[in-house]
Design a protein around this motif. Structure first.
Motif, short mmCIF file in Angstrom:
data_model
loop_
_atom_site.label_atom_id
_atom_site.label_comp_id
_atom_site.label_asym_id
_atom_site.label_seq_id
_atom_site.Cartn_x
_atom_site.Cartn_y
_atom_site.Cartn_z
N PRO A 240 0.80 -1.23 0.00
CA PRO A 240 0.00 0.00 0.00
C PRO A 240 0.83 1.29 0.00
N ALA A 241 2.00 1.28 0.61
CA ALA A 241 2.82 2.49 0.68
C ALA A 241 3.25 2.98 -0.70
N PHE A 242 3.21 2.10 -1.69
CA PHE A 242 3.64 2.47 -3.04
C PHE A 242 2.46 2.76 -3.96
N SER A 243 1.28 2.94 -3.37
CA SER A 243 0.08 3.17 -4.17
C SER A 243 -0.44 4.59 -4.03
N GLU A 244 -0.94 5.09 -5.12
CA GLU A 244 -1.66 6.38 -5.15
C GLU A 244 -2.99 6.13 -5.83
N GLY B 13 -5.20 4.03 -5.19
CA GLY B 13 -5.48 2.61 -5.33
C GLY B 13 -4.65 1.86 -6.35
N ALA B 14 -3.69 2.54 -6.99
CA ALA B 14 -2.86 1.87 -8.00
C ALA B 14 -1.38 2.09 -7.69
N PHE B 15 -0.58 1.12 -8.08
CA PHE B 15 0.87 1.22 -7.89
C PHE B 15 1.41 2.43 -8.64
N SER B 16 2.28 3.20 -7.98
CA SER B 16 2.89 4.37 -8.58
C SER B 16 4.41 4.18 -8.64
N LEU B 17 4.94 4.05 -9.83
CA LEU B 17 6.38 3.86 -10.00
C LEU B 17 7.16 5.05 -9.47
N SER B 18 6.67 6.27 -9.71
CA SER B 18 7.39 7.44 -9.23
C SER B 18 7.38 7.50 -7.69
N LEU B 19 6.27 7.18 -7.06
CA LEU B 19 6.20 7.14 -5.59
C LEU B 19 7.14 6.06 -5.06
#
Length: 160
Positions: A117-121, A123-129
């Motif tokens: 979850p920490a890598f999601s924005e 509800g979707a995975f965010s590569l930049s995050l």
């Protein structure tokens, strides 16, 4: 629990006990490629003092934030000892997994990471995050993914 679980658990406990309380540094005896930063060598795997320090500092930040107080020397030493034990145990389990032929594909690791979850924005995975959070915590994606693979294989062995 079956015999294998008891045997592995006993073996890991004995190794951790000996290494932690005797002051024994495996790197002095089993590796010719040690550096000043080497804390332990287990099989082909090296545990660096910097890795132990980084993880210890993260735990100490959590402790001081939760209690809203300064961490004393005793607590620092206890956390460092705990982290060292944990890292030696996980590395022992990882080396055992490798010897037993257990592995995880890069795709399996990627799928696991995308579910964090920490890598999601939104509800979707965010590569930049993902990259930003890793960078802010001193990791490269390659290093983080390798650590997740080691941790996952260690958990597989623990659960066997």
């Amino acid at each position: 629990m079956n015999i294998r679980q008891i045997t592995i658990g006993t073996f890991v406990f004995i190794i951790i006990f000996v290494f932690t309380f005797s002051g024994f540094k495996t790197s002095k005896f089993f590796s010719k490629n040690i550096t000043e930063d080497t804390a332990f060598v287990v099989g082909n795997e090296t545990i660096s003092k910097k890795e132990i320090q980084k993880i210890s500092q993260n735990y100490l930040k959590q402790i001081s934030n939760e209690k809203e107080t300064e961490v004393n020397e005793y607590q620092m030493q206890m956390v460092s000892n705990f982290v060292s034990q944990m890292m030696v145990e996980n590395t022992l389990l990882y080396v055992f997994a490798q010897k037993e032929g257990l592995s995880l594909s890069d795709r399996e690791i990627t799928d696991m990471i995308k579910k964090i979850p920490a890598f999601s924005e939104n509800g979707a995975f965010s590569l930049s995050l993902y990259k930003d959070l890793l960078k802010n915590n001193g990791y490269t994606p390659e290093k983080y993914e390798q650590e997740r693979k080691k941790d996952s294989l260690s958990l597989l062995v623990k659960g066997a």
